[in-house]
Design an enzyme around this catalytic site. Sequence first.
Site, short mmCIF file in Angstrom:
data_model
loop_
_atom_site.label_atom_id
_atom_site.label_comp_id
_atom_site.label_asym_id
_atom_site.label_seq_id
_atom_site.Cartn_x
_atom_site.Cartn_y
_atom_site.Cartn_z
N GLY A 23 -56.92 -19.20 -3.23
CA GLY A 23 -56.54 -17.79 -3.11
C GLY A 23 -56.56 -17.42 -1.65
N VAL A 24 -55.39 -17.49 -1.01
CA VAL A 24 -55.34 -17.26 0.44
C VAL A 24 -54.63 -15.95 0.74
CG1 VAL A 24 -55.44 -18.69 2.44
CG2 VAL A 24 -54.55 -19.68 0.41
N ASN A 133 -63.46 -10.33 -7.46
CA ASN A 133 -64.16 -9.25 -8.17
C ASN A 133 -63.73 -9.12 -9.62
OD1 ASN A 133 -66.04 -7.95 -6.43
ND2 ASN A 133 -64.33 -7.16 -5.21
N ARG A 164 -73.85 -3.94 5.20
CA ARG A 164 -73.38 -2.56 5.40
C ARG A 164 -74.57 -1.60 5.47
NH1 ARG A 164 -68.60 -3.25 0.89
NH2 ARG A 164 -66.91 -3.77 2.34
N HIS A 188 -72.72 -6.16 -7.31
CA HIS A 188 -71.87 -5.81 -6.16
C HIS A 188 -70.86 -4.81 -6.72
CE1 HIS A 188 -69.23 -5.93 -2.74
NE2 HIS A 188 -68.24 -6.44 -3.45
N1 LIG Z 1 -66.89 -10.09 -3.19
C1 LIG Z 1 -66.54 -9.22 -2.26
O1 LIG Z 1 -67.39 -8.66 -1.55
C2 LIG Z 1 -65.09 -8.95 -2.07
C3 LIG Z 1 -64.20 -9.38 -3.02
N2 LIG Z 1 -62.87 -9.13 -2.89
C4 LIG Z 1 -62.03 -9.60 -3.97
O2 LIG Z 1 -61.34 -10.79 -3.56
C5 LIG Z 1 -60.16 -10.94 -4.36
C6 LIG Z 1 -58.98 -11.21 -3.44
O3 LIG Z 1 -58.70 -10.07 -2.69
P1 LIG Z 1 -57.50 -10.05 -1.62
O4 LIG Z 1 -57.52 -11.29 -0.83
O5 LIG Z 1 -57.56 -8.74 -0.95
O6 LIG Z 1 -56.26 -10.08 -2.61
P2 LIG Z 1 -54.76 -10.57 -2.23
O7 LIG Z 1 -53.88 -9.99 -3.27
O8 LIG Z 1 -54.47 -10.32 -0.81
O9 LIG Z 1 -54.86 -12.15 -2.44
C7 LIG Z 1 -55.08 -12.74 -3.67
C8 LIG Z 1 -54.46 -14.12 -3.61
O10 LIG Z 1 -54.81 -14.81 -4.81
C9 LIG Z 1 -53.70 -15.61 -5.15
N3 LIG Z 1 -53.78 -15.98 -6.57
C10 LIG Z 1 -53.58 -15.21 -7.64
N4 LIG Z 1 -53.70 -15.94 -8.77
C11 LIG Z 1 -54.02 -17.20 -8.38
C12 LIG Z 1 -54.26 -18.41 -9.08
N5 LIG Z 1 -54.21 -18.47 -10.42
N6 LIG Z 1 -54.52 -19.51 -8.37
C13 LIG Z 1 -54.56 -19.48 -7.02
N7 LIG Z 1 -54.33 -18.35 -6.31
C14 LIG Z 1 -54.06 -17.23 -6.99
C15 LIG Z 1 -52.49 -14.73 -4.83
O11 LIG Z 1 -51.29 -15.47 -4.73
C16 LIG Z 1 -52.94 -14.11 -3.52
O12 LIG Z 1 -52.50 -14.87 -2.40
C17 LIG Z 1 -60.05 -9.64 -5.16
O13 LIG Z 1 -60.54 -9.83 -6.45
C18 LIG Z 1 -60.92 -8.67 -4.40
O14 LIG Z 1 -61.39 -7.60 -5.18
C19 LIG Z 1 -62.38 -8.49 -1.81
C20 LIG Z 1 -63.21 -8.07 -0.81
C21 LIG Z 1 -64.64 -8.22 -0.88
C1 LIG Z 2 -63.66 -5.05 -2.10
C2 LIG Z 2 -65.11 -5.27 -2.09
O1 LIG Z 2 -65.69 -5.74 -3.06
C3 LIG Z 2 -65.87 -4.90 -0.92
O2 LIG Z 2 -65.33 -4.80 0.19
O3 LIG Z 2 -67.07 -4.66 -1.07
#
Ligand SMILES: NC(=O)C1=CN([C@@H]2O[C@H](COP(=O)(O)OP(=O)(O)OC[C@H]3O[C@@H](n4cnc5c(N)ncnc54)[C@H](O)[C@@H]3O)[C@@H](O)[C@H]2O)C=CC1
Ligand SMILES: CC(=O)C(=O)O
Length: 326
Positions: A23-24, A133, A164, A188
Site C-alpha cells: 500500500g504505497v 485503520n 502528539r 487509536h
Molecule cells: N495508523 C495510523 O496512525 C494511520 C493510519 N492511516 C491509515 O492508513 C491507510 C492508508 O492511508 P493513505 O495512504 O492515506 O491512503 P491512500 O488512499 O493514499 O493509499 C492507499 C493505498 O492502498 C492501496 N491499496 C488498496 N487496496 C490494496 C490492496 N488490496 N493491496 C495493495 N494495495 C492496496 C491503494 O492502491 C493506495 O495506493 C488508511 O487506512 C488510513 O486511515 C493513515 C494515517 C495514520
Molecule cells: C489518520 C490517522 O489515523 C491519524 O493521523 O491519526
Amino acid sequence: MSKYSQKSILKTDLRPATIAIVGVGSVGATTAYTLQLSGMIADIVLIDINKDKAEGEYMDLNHAAPMTTETQVRVGEYSDCVDAAIVIIAGGANQKPGQTRMELAAKNAKIIEEIIPNVVKYAPDTILLIATNPVDVLTYASYKLSGFPTSRVIGSGTLLDSTRLRCNIGRYYNISSDSVDACIIGEHGDSELAVWSRATIAGMNLAEFSAATKQEYDKESLHKIFEHTRDAAYNIIKRKGYTAYGIAAALTRIVEAVLRDEGSLLTVSIVGDYYGIKNVALSVPTKVGRDGAHHIMDLTLNEKENEEVKNSAKKIRAACDSLGLK
Ligand SMILES: NC(=O)C1=CN([C@@H]2O[C@H](COP(=O)(O)OP(=O)(O)OC[C@H]3O[C@@H](n4cnc5c(N)ncnc54)[C@H](O)[C@@H]3O)[C@@H](O)[C@H]2O)C=CC1
Ligand SMILES: CC(=O)C(=O)O
C-alpha cells in the site's frame, strides 16, 4: 578494537534489512521516504494493487537516493516479501473529512483479508507492522489471518497519538516535547485516553511542574490538550485530506526499535488481554525489540482512567465481533 574506540551502546548492530511496504499511497510512500532518509534500511520493496502508483513512487524515491543514503528501492510482488524483516501494511481506504476510523472497518477488513495471506505465504517469519485503520481492529484481524504469534503482529497503535500529546504538552509549557513523559493508551481513535495520572516533566507530575514553574494548571486546560491530540487527524484531514508525516515517523521509529533490538517501551497495539478484557488489540507501553512486541504490563491507572481504558477495549472488541473476528 582500538583502545580509543568504544563498544556500541546499541545491544545489536544493524544488519542490512529489507522492509516491504504494502500500500504505497500517502502513508506508504511517505514511510518509504522516511525509511530511506533514516539510513537504516538496505532495501525497500513497494507493493500496491495500483502498479503505476508504486512505479511512480519508486522512480521519485530513486532520484532522492544519490543525495541521501543509497537505499535500494524497488517495485515488487508479494514474492518479494521473502527476505523482509518487517512488512508494513498501509493499503486500504483512508478517512474522508469527518469520517471516523471505525467507519473504515468493514471495507479495510476485506482488503486486509486479501493482503495478509499473500504476505504470509512468502514471509512466514516476518514481523507484520499494521498502519491501515482502524488499526487496532485490523491488527487483530491480521493476527487471526496470519496465524503468527501476537509478538509478530504490531499495530502502530497510539504511538503517533502519544507523540502528539507530548508535543501539545510541550507547547503548553513552552518546553521541548523531549522533556515530557506522557502517553495515550487504548484505541487509536475516538475512545483513546491520556494517562494524566502518570504524566511527568523532569520527574515531576504536571501539578508539581506547573507550581514550580508558576504556570496555570487546571482540568480544563488538560482537557483541551487532550481534545487537540485526540482530534488531530480530523483537523488535519479537514485541511489537507490525509495524514502522512506523523505516521511515517512513528512507523520508522517502530522499525528502528525492532532492527536495533532496543527493548523500548512504545505505545503500539498488539493482541492480548488488557484490564480484564480478553482477546483484543490496543495500545499500552509495550516492549519492542528484534523478536517483535511483548505486552509486559498494564499501566497502573486511577479509577477514571481504568474505566475509560476498559470502555475503549470493549469498543474495539465489539467492532471485532461485528466483523466476525472472535
Ligand atoms: N495508523 C495510523 O496512525 C494511520 C493510519 N492511516 C491509515 O492508513 C491507510 C492508508 O492511508 P493513505 O495512504 O492515506 O491512503 P491512500 O488512499 O493514499 O493509499 C492507499 C493505498 O492502498 C492501496 N491499496 C488498496 N487496496 C490494496 C490492496 N488490496 N493491496 C495493495 N494495495 C492496496 C491503494 O492502491 C493506495 O495506493 C488508511 O487506512 C488510513 O486511515 C493513515 C494515517 C495514520
Ligand atoms: C489518520 C490517522 O489515523 C491519524 O493521523 O491519526
